[in-house]
Scaffold this active site. Structure first.
Site, PDB file in Angstrom:
ATOM      1  N   ASP A   1       3.957   0.989   2.476  1.00  0.00           N
ATOM      2  CA  ASP A   1       5.128   1.077   1.597  1.00  0.00           C
ATOM      3  C   ASP A   1       5.428   2.547   1.309  1.00  0.00           C
ATOM      4  OD1 ASP A   1       3.779   1.866  -1.206  1.00  0.00           O
ATOM      5  OD2 ASP A   1       2.516   0.374  -0.212  1.00  0.00           O
TER       6      ASP A   1
ATOM      7  N   ASP B   1       5.519   3.823  -1.861  1.00  0.00           N
ATOM      8  CA  ASP B   1       5.194   3.996  -3.269  1.00  0.00           C
ATOM      9  C   ASP B   1       6.455   3.684  -4.079  1.00  0.00           C
ATOM     10  OD1 ASP B   1       2.894   4.626  -4.946  1.00  0.00           O
ATOM     11  OD2 ASP B   1       4.043   6.354  -5.630  1.00  0.00           O
TER      12      ASP B   1
END
Length: 290
Positions: free
Chosen positions: A210, A212
Site C-alpha cells: 500500500d 501508507d
C-alpha cells in the site's frame, strides 16, 4: 568452508514454504523464551534451510508481541548462517508501488516498547550498525526476486514503527517528506539489530502492499487491501526463496562485510566483571567470543 544454512523469517502472508525436503517442524527453546512458532527445517535445492513464521501460523502475534530475541536465538541455535527477512510494508514513494519488492539497506527505528539487545547489565556490548544489512545476501535477494517476476528496487530506508495501528496522515507526511524514509513497517526492528549481535548475515526484503496514508489518490490503509496484495506478494516471495540455494550455494565462506565477526571488538565488560548468569545466557549467540 562452513556449511550454509539459510534462515527465512516470513512476514504477513508468508506462513509456509513449499518444496522443502525432509521437512519437519521443530520446537526450539532459547534463554529468551519460545520463538513465534515451531521452525520448519529441511533442505531446499540441496541447501539446509529453516523457516520461521514471524507472527506464527494463523497470525496470532501482533508486531509488539513477536519474541524477536527468541526468534534470532532459535535460528542461531539451529545453525542458521544467513537470514532473509520478508515483510509487508507501506510505501512512501510513488515508484515503489504495491506489488513491488524493495531490498532494504537502512533503517529508522521508531519502536519503543521492545527489548532491542541480547546484552545488558553484567555483559555490555556495542555492535556497529552503520550498515545493518549484508550486501552479499541483498544481491541474492535482488536476483531471486527478479527471477520470481517481481519489480525490484535495490536500496531503501525502512522506518520501523511500533504499531499495531497504522500511521496518522501527519506522521506519514513527516516520514516521507522530512525523514527520507522509503517504506514503513512494524517488524524489522529490533530484528536487524539482534541479527547483527548474533553475528548473522541479514537481508531485508520489503514487499509493498500500500501507500501508507500520504498518497492523495489512494486513501487510507485498509487491512483488506493489504491482505489481497500480500497474498500475491507471497507467491513471488516463495519463488524468490526457491532461487536462493542456487544463488548462494551449499558452502559458506567468511562474510566479506564482517557480519559474522560483529562481536569481535564489541564486548566492553572485562571477563572478571561479567555476570556468570548473563554469560551463560549469551553462549547461544555470543559463545564464539565469550
Amino acid at each position: 568452508m562452513a556449511q550454509r544454512m539459510i534462515g527465512v523469517i516470513g512476514g504477513s502472508g508468508l506462513y509456509e514454504v513449499e518444496g522443502i525436503e525432509d521437512a519437519r517442524w521443530r520446537h526450539v527453546e532459547t534463554p529468551w523464551g519460545d520463538p513465534s512458532d515451531a521452525i520448519l527445517t529441511g533442505r531446499l535445492g540441496g541447501v539446509d534451510i529453516a523457516f520461521l513464521p514471524r507472527h506464527g501460523r494463523g497470525h496470532p502475534l501482533d508486531p509488539g508481541s513477536v519474541p524477536y530475541r527468541a526468534n534470532i536465538a532459535a535460528l542461531k541455535t539451529l545453525g542458521v548462517t544467513d537470514v532473509f527477512s520478508v515483510s509487508a510494508v507501506g510505501s512512501f514513494r510513488e515508484a515503489m508501488a504495491p506489488g513491488d519488492f524493495v531490498i532494504v539497506d537502512q533503517f529508522i527505528d521508531r519502536t519503543r516498547a521492545r527489548a532491542s539487545s541480547f546484552f545488558g547489565p553484567g555483559c555490555v556490548a556495542h555492535v556497529s550498525l552503520a550498515h545493518p544489512t549484508c550486501p552479499r545476501l541483498s544481491d541474492a535477494a535482488e536476483a531471486g526476486a527478479a527471477a520470481a517476476g517481481a519489480r525490484v528496487h535495490r536500496g531503501g530506508t525502512y522506518l520501523a514503527m511500533e504499531g499495531p495501528q497504522f500511521s496518522t496522515l501527519a506522521e506519514s507526511r513527516m516520514y516521507r517528506e522530512h525523514w527520507g524514509a522509503d517504506v514503513i513497517g512494524m517488524t524489522n526492528m529490533p530484528e536487524a539489530r539482534l541479527a547483527r549481535e548474533a553475528e548473522l548475515c541479514y537481508a531485508s526484503v520489503a514487499m509493498v502492499t500500500d501507500y501508507d496514508s500520504w498518497h492523495p489518490d489512494h486513501g487510507e490503509v485498509e487491512v483488506t487491501q493489504i491482505l489481497a496484495t500480500a497474498a500475491a506478494n507471497a507467491d513471488k516471495a516463495r519463488r524468490m526463496i526457491a532461487a536462493l540455494p542456487e544463488l548462494l550455494g551449499p558452502e559458506r565462506t567468511t562474510c566479506p562485510h564482517g557480519c559474522d565477526r560483529a562481536l569481535e571488538h564489541a564486548i566492553l565488560t572485562v571477563p572478571s566483571a561479567r555476570d556468570p548468569q548473563m554469560v551463560a545466557r549469551l553462549q547461544t549467540i555470543a559463545g564464539r567470543v565469550l
